[in-house]
Scaffold this active site. Structure first.
Site, PDB file in Angstrom:
ATOM      1  N   GLN A 206       0.807  -1.204   0.000  1.00  0.00           N
ATOM      2  CA  GLN A 206       0.000   0.000   0.000  1.00  0.00           C
ATOM      3  C   GLN A 206       0.844   1.258   0.000  1.00  0.00           C
ATOM      4  O   GLN A 206       0.318   2.365   0.056  1.00  0.00           O
ATOM      5  CB  GLN A 206      -0.932   0.008   1.218  1.00  0.00           C
ATOM      6  CG  GLN A 206      -1.999  -1.063   1.169  1.00  0.00           C
ATOM      7  CD  GLN A 206      -2.888  -1.038   2.398  1.00  0.00           C
ATOM      8  OE1 GLN A 206      -2.596  -0.389   3.400  1.00  0.00           O
ATOM      9  NE2 GLN A 206      -3.986  -1.762   2.328  1.00  0.00           N
ATOM     10  N   HIS A 272      -1.182  -0.391   5.597  1.00  0.00           N
ATOM     11  CA  HIS A 272      -1.784   0.463   6.629  1.00  0.00           C
ATOM     12  C   HIS A 272      -0.908   1.680   6.944  1.00  0.00           C
ATOM     13  O   HIS A 272      -0.580   1.957   8.094  1.00  0.00           O
ATOM     14  CB  HIS A 272      -2.068  -0.337   7.895  1.00  0.00           C
ATOM     15  CG  HIS A 272      -3.168  -1.342   7.734  1.00  0.00           C
ATOM     16  ND1 HIS A 272      -3.791  -1.932   8.799  1.00  0.00           N
ATOM     17  CD2 HIS A 272      -3.775  -1.852   6.625  1.00  0.00           C
ATOM     18  CE1 HIS A 272      -4.721  -2.776   8.350  1.00  0.00           C
ATOM     19  NE2 HIS A 272      -4.724  -2.737   7.027  1.00  0.00           N
ATOM     20  N   GLU A 366     -15.572   2.850   8.958  1.00  0.00           N
ATOM     21  CA  GLU A 366     -16.211   3.879   9.769  1.00  0.00           C
ATOM     22  C   GLU A 366     -16.066   5.275   9.179  1.00  0.00           C
ATOM     23  O   GLU A 366     -15.088   5.576   8.483  1.00  0.00           O
ATOM     24  CB  GLU A 366     -15.589   3.905  11.174  1.00  0.00           C
ATOM     25  CG  GLU A 366     -15.754   2.628  11.965  1.00  0.00           C
ATOM     26  CD  GLU A 366     -15.147   2.721  13.354  1.00  0.00           C
ATOM     27  OE1 GLU A 366     -15.265   1.733  14.100  1.00  0.00           O
ATOM     28  OE2 GLU A 366     -14.572   3.771  13.694  1.00  0.00           O
ATOM     29  N   TYR A 376     -10.924   6.072  19.341  1.00  0.00           N
ATOM     30  CA  TYR A 376     -11.905   5.521  18.407  1.00  0.00           C
ATOM     31  C   TYR A 376     -11.975   3.992  18.453  1.00  0.00           C
ATOM     32  O   TYR A 376     -12.648   3.377  17.631  1.00  0.00           O
ATOM     33  CB  TYR A 376     -11.636   6.074  16.999  1.00  0.00           C
ATOM     34  CG  TYR A 376     -11.919   7.562  17.006  1.00  0.00           C
ATOM     35  CD1 TYR A 376     -13.186   8.052  16.730  1.00  0.00           C
ATOM     36  CD2 TYR A 376     -10.942   8.468  17.397  1.00  0.00           C
ATOM     37  CE1 TYR A 376     -13.468   9.408  16.805  1.00  0.00           C
ATOM     38  CE2 TYR A 376     -11.214   9.824  17.478  1.00  0.00           C
ATOM     39  CZ  TYR A 376     -12.481  10.285  17.182  1.00  0.00           C
ATOM     40  OH  TYR A 376     -12.767  11.628  17.283  1.00  0.00           O
ATOM     41  N   TYR A 387      -9.978 -11.192   8.910  1.00  0.00           N
ATOM     42  CA  TYR A 387     -10.120 -11.601   7.512  1.00  0.00           C
ATOM     43  C   TYR A 387     -10.352 -13.099   7.361  1.00  0.00           C
ATOM     44  O   TYR A 387     -11.032 -13.533   6.438  1.00  0.00           O
ATOM     45  CB  TYR A 387      -8.874 -11.193   6.715  1.00  0.00           C
ATOM     46  CG  TYR A 387      -8.781  -9.713   6.454  1.00  0.00           C
ATOM     47  CD1 TYR A 387      -9.748  -9.048   5.708  1.00  0.00           C
ATOM     48  CD2 TYR A 387      -7.730  -8.968   6.966  1.00  0.00           C
ATOM     49  CE1 TYR A 387      -9.667  -7.694   5.471  1.00  0.00           C
ATOM     50  CE2 TYR A 387      -7.632  -7.607   6.733  1.00  0.00           C
ATOM     51  CZ  TYR A 387      -8.612  -6.970   5.985  1.00  0.00           C
ATOM     52  OH  TYR A 387      -8.524  -5.623   5.764  1.00  0.00           O
TER      53      TYR A 387
END
Length: 493
Positions: A206, A272, A366, A376, A387
């Site tokens: 990513q 991430h 979210e 959070y 997963y």
């Protein structure tokens, strides 16, 4: 043979299909184990019966689609980091590549189920080659929403994965490409211009060149900010982190580059990163940093930067009123904690609040407002599961932890976000737009004040929507992967 309908392009993240990557930084133990499996396992390509096909399709939808897209038939013909033979895929699914974001599924599937899933994937790879995914074909359509019709203008093509967009005061657009390229699109032109001087990035998983933002006084100082996956060597390992560079934009080159933020500690993982940037009305820069796939170590402690929103001054200095600035051992830039992987961030046009979206695991994406010192909940509370189907946490609520304003089950894999402003889009005024990577649409969340009341799905099957912005001309701009294209949404009378 598979029964297939029209296919749409799919770009996974760091799972089986790592694009144009080398294998530096993978753990030796995982890599060796997978190599041994490839060498020792003989996986035959199989023709699936209808029963096997349905089971493979169900397993793909339940376990794989959160990262790779809802329809297996959407697999595009890509460069496969670990190979796409039956043996390669079997090993990747069974043992995973955890540091690259690919979990192991040996506890979720039998070998026979993995073999069937491999055959299903390989059939999708072959079938996708016969379809045309040109931007021109997509842009020829007229779309209809609940309140208006619209079409797409193709503004720019030729990118790999356009990740972030920002508009200069003169109407030119800046575009980051995750592969490390940085572009200017002049107003009124469809021809991209390369900008020199962007940071060197680790374009794996990513990671890469990610978001771009302008200094609030750009018209006076020409300063821009780029977030990216920085890297360094430590022994035989390549470590990476989320970093922010400030630079001066001088025509089509960057000068006076300075790294003003690096999320500590650095990690071997390749996913991430988070990495959205937004200047608040307080003149401070908000930076999202994902948990780097190490949620138990990172998200709930103020002594580590991942899994947070950070708040810094325009030169990287720490504001004196940050919530943990006086806490011993704390990362002083932290603004919020307990975030998994925020890939959308925008300012509410009326209140000035910083709104975010973040990826859940399987379920539990979210929408939140990033407020000072708030927790959070990740990974203590979540509306998702692991997963591989195992339970992540039994809790969806806990005292002292925030509830989302909106959440998705199943996950849509949210990306960039923007509020609709101006008067071009009748019936959409004030609504919140969120890109979907998984389902390949643009989500329009209907707002009632600061409350989200409903969702409408726009641009279905457009491709993986990576970013969305309101332009200074009052139009909505959408960045889509595969092919890497920027579209402008134009209402039709």
């Amino acid at each position: 043979m598979l029964k297939t309908s029209r296919l749409f392009p799919l770009l996974g993240f760091a799972l089986i299909t790592l694009h144009s990557c080398t294998s530096s930084g993978s753990s030796a133990s995982t890599t060796d184990a997978n190599a041994q499996t490839v060498a020792q396992t003989s996986v035959q390509e199989v023709a699936l019966s209808e029963t096997q096909l349905e089971k493979a399709r169900t397993n793909y939808a339940s376990y794989c689609s959160g990262c790779h897209g809802e329809q297996m038939e959407a697999f595009t013909d890509r460069k496969w980091k670990h190979g796409n033979t039956a043996e390669n895929l079997f090993a990747a699914i069974k043992h995973g590549y955890p540091e690259e974001g690919m979990p192991a599924f040996e506890q979720a599937f039998t070998d026979q189920e993995i073999t069937a899933l491999v055959a299903y994937i390989q059939e999708g790879i072959q079938n996708v080659k016969q379809y045309d995914f040109s931007a021109e074909a997509t842009a020829s359509a007229v779309y209809t929403s609940e309140s208006l019709s619209y079409r797409l203008d193709t503004m720019a093509t030729g990118m790999e994965i356009p990740w972030g967009m920002a508009f200069l005061p003169n109407g030119d657009m800046l575009i980051t490409d995750r592969n490390g390229a940085f572009y200017r699109l002049p107003k009124g032109s469809r021809q991209l211009q390369k900008i020199a001087g962007a940071p060197e990035v680790l374009a794996q998983g990513q990671g890469g060149l990610l978001d771009v933002a302008l200094h609030p006084d750009f018209a006076k100082n020409n300063l821009i900010y780029l977030s990216y996956s920085a890297f360094k060597k430590e022994g035989d390992q390549t470590l990476s982190t989320t970093a922010v560079m400030r630079a001066k934009l001088d025509s089509n080159k960057l000068t006076d580059q300075k790294v003003i933020f690096e999320a500590q500690p650095w990690a071997r993982t390749r996913h991430h990163y988070g990495s959205r940037l937004e200047f608040g009305r307080d003149g401070l820069l908000y930076v999202s940093v994902g948990d780097r796939g190490q949620h138990h170590e990172n998200a709930q402690t103020i002594e580590r930067a991942p899994g947070k929103v950070h708040r810094i001054k325009d030169d990287g200095a720490i504001p004196a009123d940050n919530p943990f600035v006086n806490e011993k051992g704390a990362i002083a830039s932290i603004w919020t904690i307990g975030n998994r992987n925020i890939q959308g961030m925008t300012i509410h046009p009326s209140t000035g609040a910083i709104w975010t979206n973040e990826h859940g695991p399987r379920g539990g994406d979210e929408v939140n407002i990033a407020e000072k010192s708030k927790n959070y909940g990740w990974p203590v509370i979540s509306y998702g599961i692991n997963y591989n189907g195992t339970v992540l946490t039994e809790l969806t609520k806990k005292e002292g932890m925030e509830q989302p304003l909106w959440y998705w089950v199943p996950s849509i894999a949210p990306s960039g976000m923007a509020f609709v402003t101006g008067g071009r889009y009748k019936g959409w005024e004030g609504d919140l737009l969120v890109g979907s990577l998984r389902f390949q649409f643009l989500s329009k969340l209907k707002m009632d004040g600061e409350k989200i009341v409903s969702e409408e799905k726009l641009l279905k099957n457009i491709g993986r929507v990576r970013d969305v912005k309101m332009g200074p001309d009052g139009y909505i701009y959408v960045a889509v992967e595969s092919p890497g294209t920027i579209y402008r949404v134009v209402p039709v009378e």
